[in-house]
Motif scaffolding. Sequence first.
Motif, PDB file in Angstrom:
ATOM      1  N   GLY A 154      49.842  54.497  31.030  1.00  0.00           N
ATOM      2  CA  GLY A 154      49.209  54.264  32.318  1.00  0.00           C
ATOM      3  C   GLY A 154      49.818  53.042  32.975  1.00  0.00           C
ATOM      4  N   VAL A 155      49.579  52.906  34.266  1.00  0.00           N
ATOM      5  CA  VAL A 155      50.113  51.776  35.012  1.00  0.00           C
ATOM      6  C   VAL A 155      49.602  50.473  34.406  1.00  0.00           C
ATOM      7  N   ARG A 156      50.409  49.434  34.453  1.00  0.00           N
ATOM      8  CA  ARG A 156      49.978  48.147  33.905  1.00  0.00           C
ATOM      9  C   ARG A 156      48.740  47.636  34.634  1.00  0.00           C
ATOM     10  N   ARG A 157      47.867  47.008  33.868  1.00  0.00           N
ATOM     11  CA  ARG A 157      46.609  46.403  34.337  1.00  0.00           C
ATOM     12  C   ARG A 157      45.528  47.427  34.674  1.00  0.00           C
ATOM     13  N   CYS A 158      45.673  48.658  34.163  1.00  0.00           N
ATOM     14  CA  CYS A 158      44.628  49.653  34.450  1.00  0.00           C
ATOM     15  C   CYS A 158      43.558  49.681  33.357  1.00  0.00           C
ATOM     16  N   GLY A 159      43.752  48.920  32.275  1.00  0.00           N
ATOM     17  CA  GLY A 159      42.711  48.838  31.259  1.00  0.00           C
ATOM     18  C   GLY A 159      43.084  49.413  29.912  1.00  0.00           C
ATOM     19  N   LYS A 160      44.364  49.610  29.652  1.00  0.00           N
ATOM     20  CA  LYS A 160      44.781  50.170  28.360  1.00  0.00           C
ATOM     21  C   LYS A 160      44.419  49.232  27.206  1.00  0.00           C
ATOM     22  N   PRO A 208      43.328  53.832  36.555  1.00  0.00           N
ATOM     23  CA  PRO A 208      42.341  52.848  37.013  1.00  0.00           C
ATOM     24  C   PRO A 208      40.957  53.484  37.063  1.00  0.00           C
ATOM     25  N   LEU A 209      39.940  52.683  37.259  1.00  0.00           N
ATOM     26  CA  LEU A 209      38.565  53.184  37.265  1.00  0.00           C
ATOM     27  C   LEU A 209      38.401  54.311  38.282  1.00  0.00           C
ATOM     28  N   SER A 210      37.791  55.406  37.838  1.00  0.00           N
ATOM     29  CA  SER A 210      37.389  56.454  38.769  1.00  0.00           C
ATOM     30  C   SER A 210      36.201  55.950  39.583  1.00  0.00           C
ATOM     31  N   PHE A 211      35.831  56.695  40.614  1.00  0.00           N
ATOM     32  CA  PHE A 211      34.706  56.257  41.431  1.00  0.00           C
ATOM     33  C   PHE A 211      33.416  56.223  40.617  1.00  0.00           C
ATOM     34  N   TYR A 256      35.442  51.059  47.319  1.00  0.00           N
ATOM     35  CA  TYR A 256      36.415  51.739  46.460  1.00  0.00           C
ATOM     36  C   TYR A 256      37.579  52.271  47.279  1.00  0.00           C
ATOM     37  N   LEU A 257      37.289  52.819  48.434  1.00  0.00           N
ATOM     38  CA  LEU A 257      38.326  53.343  49.315  1.00  0.00           C
ATOM     39  C   LEU A 257      39.308  52.240  49.699  1.00  0.00           C
ATOM     40  N   MET A 258      38.777  51.045  49.937  1.00  0.00           N
ATOM     41  CA  MET A 258      39.603  49.927  50.403  1.00  0.00           C
ATOM     42  C   MET A 258      40.377  49.270  49.270  1.00  0.00           C
ATOM     43  N   TYR A 259      39.709  48.989  48.142  1.00  0.00           N
ATOM     44  CA  TYR A 259      40.312  48.146  47.105  1.00  0.00           C
ATOM     45  C   TYR A 259      40.634  48.879  45.800  1.00  0.00           C
ATOM     46  N   GLY A 260      40.237  50.138  45.687  1.00  0.00           N
ATOM     47  CA  GLY A 260      40.598  50.910  44.520  1.00  0.00           C
ATOM     48  C   GLY A 260      39.846  50.540  43.262  1.00  0.00           C
ATOM     49  N   LEU A 271      40.488  44.235  37.439  1.00  0.00           N
ATOM     50  CA  LEU A 271      40.432  42.842  37.906  1.00  0.00           C
ATOM     51  C   LEU A 271      40.266  42.755  39.415  1.00  0.00           C
ATOM     52  N   ALA A 272      40.753  43.739  40.142  1.00  0.00           N
ATOM     53  CA  ALA A 272      40.517  43.772  41.588  1.00  0.00           C
ATOM     54  C   ALA A 272      39.044  44.054  41.871  1.00  0.00           C
ATOM     55  N   VAL A 273      38.455  44.952  41.091  1.00  0.00           N
ATOM     56  CA  VAL A 273      37.036  45.272  41.252  1.00  0.00           C
ATOM     57  C   VAL A 273      36.169  44.049  40.984  1.00  0.00           C
ATOM     58  N   GLN A 274      36.538  43.261  39.992  1.00  0.00           N
ATOM     59  CA  GLN A 274      35.740  42.099  39.608  1.00  0.00           C
ATOM     60  C   GLN A 274      35.843  40.949  40.598  1.00  0.00           C
ATOM     61  N   ALA A 275      36.936  40.883  41.375  1.00  0.00           N
ATOM     62  CA  ALA A 275      37.074  39.828  42.373  1.00  0.00           C
ATOM     63  C   ALA A 275      35.970  39.969  43.426  1.00  0.00           C
ATOM     64  N   LYS A 276      35.521  38.840  43.981  1.00  0.00           N
ATOM     65  CA  LYS A 276      34.320  38.849  44.823  1.00  0.00           C
ATOM     66  C   LYS A 276      34.597  38.901  46.322  1.00  0.00           C
ATOM     67  N   THR A 277      35.761  38.482  46.760  1.00  0.00           N
ATOM     68  CA  THR A 277      36.019  38.403  48.193  1.00  0.00           C
ATOM     69  C   THR A 277      37.241  39.240  48.562  1.00  0.00           C
ATOM     70  N   HIS A 278      37.353  39.517  49.859  1.00  0.00           N
ATOM     71  CA  HIS A 278      38.540  40.251  50.327  1.00  0.00           C
ATOM     72  C   HIS A 278      39.805  39.463  50.007  1.00  0.00           C
ATOM     73  N   GLU A 279      39.752  38.149  50.224  1.00  0.00           N
ATOM     74  CA  GLU A 279      40.935  37.325  49.975  1.00  0.00           C
ATOM     75  C   GLU A 279      41.364  37.404  48.521  1.00  0.00           C
ATOM     76  N   ALA A 280      40.396  37.351  47.604  1.00  0.00           N
ATOM     77  CA  ALA A 280      40.724  37.399  46.176  1.00  0.00           C
ATOM     78  C   ALA A 280      41.264  38.765  45.782  1.00  0.00           C
ATOM     79  N   LYS A 281      40.634  39.818  46.275  1.00  0.00           N
ATOM     80  CA  LYS A 281      41.093  41.179  45.953  1.00  0.00           C
ATOM     81  C   LYS A 281      42.488  41.423  46.526  1.00  0.00           C
ATOM     82  N   SER A 282      42.671  41.058  47.792  1.00  0.00           N
ATOM     83  CA  SER A 282      43.944  41.262  48.461  1.00  0.00           C
ATOM     84  C   SER A 282      45.061  40.496  47.763  1.00  0.00           C
ATOM     85  N   SER A 283      44.809  39.240  47.449  1.00  0.00           N
ATOM     86  CA  SER A 283      45.818  38.404  46.787  1.00  0.00           C
ATOM     87  C   SER A 283      46.208  38.983  45.434  1.00  0.00           C
ATOM     88  N   TYR A 284      45.207  39.420  44.669  1.00  0.00           N
ATOM     89  CA  TYR A 284      45.490  39.986  43.341  1.00  0.00           C
ATOM     90  C   TYR A 284      46.357  41.234  43.453  1.00  0.00           C
TER      91      TYR A 284
END
Length: 431
Positions: free
Chosen positions: A25-31, A158-161, A179-183, A187-200
């Motif tokens: 699986g793609v890196r960072r998807c939870g393997k 990555p996490l399904s819906f 989910y539509l926006m950030y997938g 670790l993207a899901v766990q981030a709290k803000t748009h800036e944190a998710k976007s940066s990651y």
Amino acid sequence: MYKRQIYLDKLIARKDNGLIKVITGVRRCGKSFLLFKLYKEYLNSLGIEDSRIIQISLEETENFYLHNPLSLDLYIKKTVSDKERYYIFLDEIQFVKSIKNPDTAIPDAEPITFYSVLNGLLKRQNIDVYVTGSNSKMLSGDILTEFRGRGDEVRIYPLSFSEFMEQYDGDVRDGWDEYLMYGGLPLAVQAKTHEAKSSYLKNLFKETYIKDVIERNKFRNEENISDLLNILASSVGSLTNSLNIHNTFLSVKKQKVSVNTISSYTKSLQEAFLIDCAKRFDIKGRKYISTPLKYYFVDTGLRNALLNFRQIEETHLMENIIFNELKIRGFDVDVGVVEIYETNENGSGQKKQLEIDFVANKAQERLYIQSALSIADEKKLKIELRPFLNVNDSFKKIVIVGGKKAPQTTEQGFTIMGIINFLTEINSPCS
């Protein structure tokens, strides 16, 4: 904590089966989380002590010396110190390098690789081996040949819906928008803000994914790969091929990138599990149509981050999510083509092709799916149903619309249901 139950169950079913379990699986998807945390806890629950579970993360600097396959082999053999049963976990096995065989007495000796190490471990009756890897060129594509039929792949995403909603604290419709926006990368899901998710997500693409693809394939032009990803991201769900992309480079980027180079790039991005494709399948003729095809991203958040969150078209993203959900559920997915003949206004016959967004196959099961964000009126509904009316079989035919909508059956026997219901309900057709 996410349960990842669908994948955990697959590992449990494969325990002690005499094969190398290859988690891809793609890196960072939870393997790593699946193997080192969830599956380890399962083994512990059976009474297996930590001393008999050997965990090696080959990304960690303290384990870089184990990138030498001989060092890795020696380390494992020293650790397996008795005849008790041991469980070997090797994370990101592709970091183990090939080396020249030191036995100079053998002319033209085969190099020593991680395949050599793993096949050697399988000869030990008291070892059960699990590896993770983020590149199908080194793993899934070579399982049958390099592992001599003793490799058993478990592909994770990555996490399904539905997995995302396990931990989401809010209304399911708000969860869908998120989910539509950030997938679904954990670790993207766990981030709290748009800036944190976007940066990651942006940094993950730039510093990990693209660099991995370039280093593994020895590509020289990072800018062209980035441009290709942007082109694919902008055309999710649209039919395309290498020639079309070549022409886009010429017209938009004013660059000449050969068709062969583009094909090599897209193949490498698929091998890194970043994108996947759906080929066109002639349903009546029962044959594949070689080109064009559709590309989808393994995660909508990654796709959106590539485009700086500018092109958030729910229609195309919903289609991408349906494709990924079908793959998660174990379906092989194609784009359906239905060829019909109709009479034009001059009274002469003409050939026409109708498209079904997805034809999904798993064993004896088949689903025909149309993705339609909204069906405003009867005319729009007829357009979506028309391809179904020209498929003469009894398999389930579904139109998936936006939002929540309990399944309803049309007078022709087709199903209309909401995307949220399709993704979350236990009795959803793809469950």
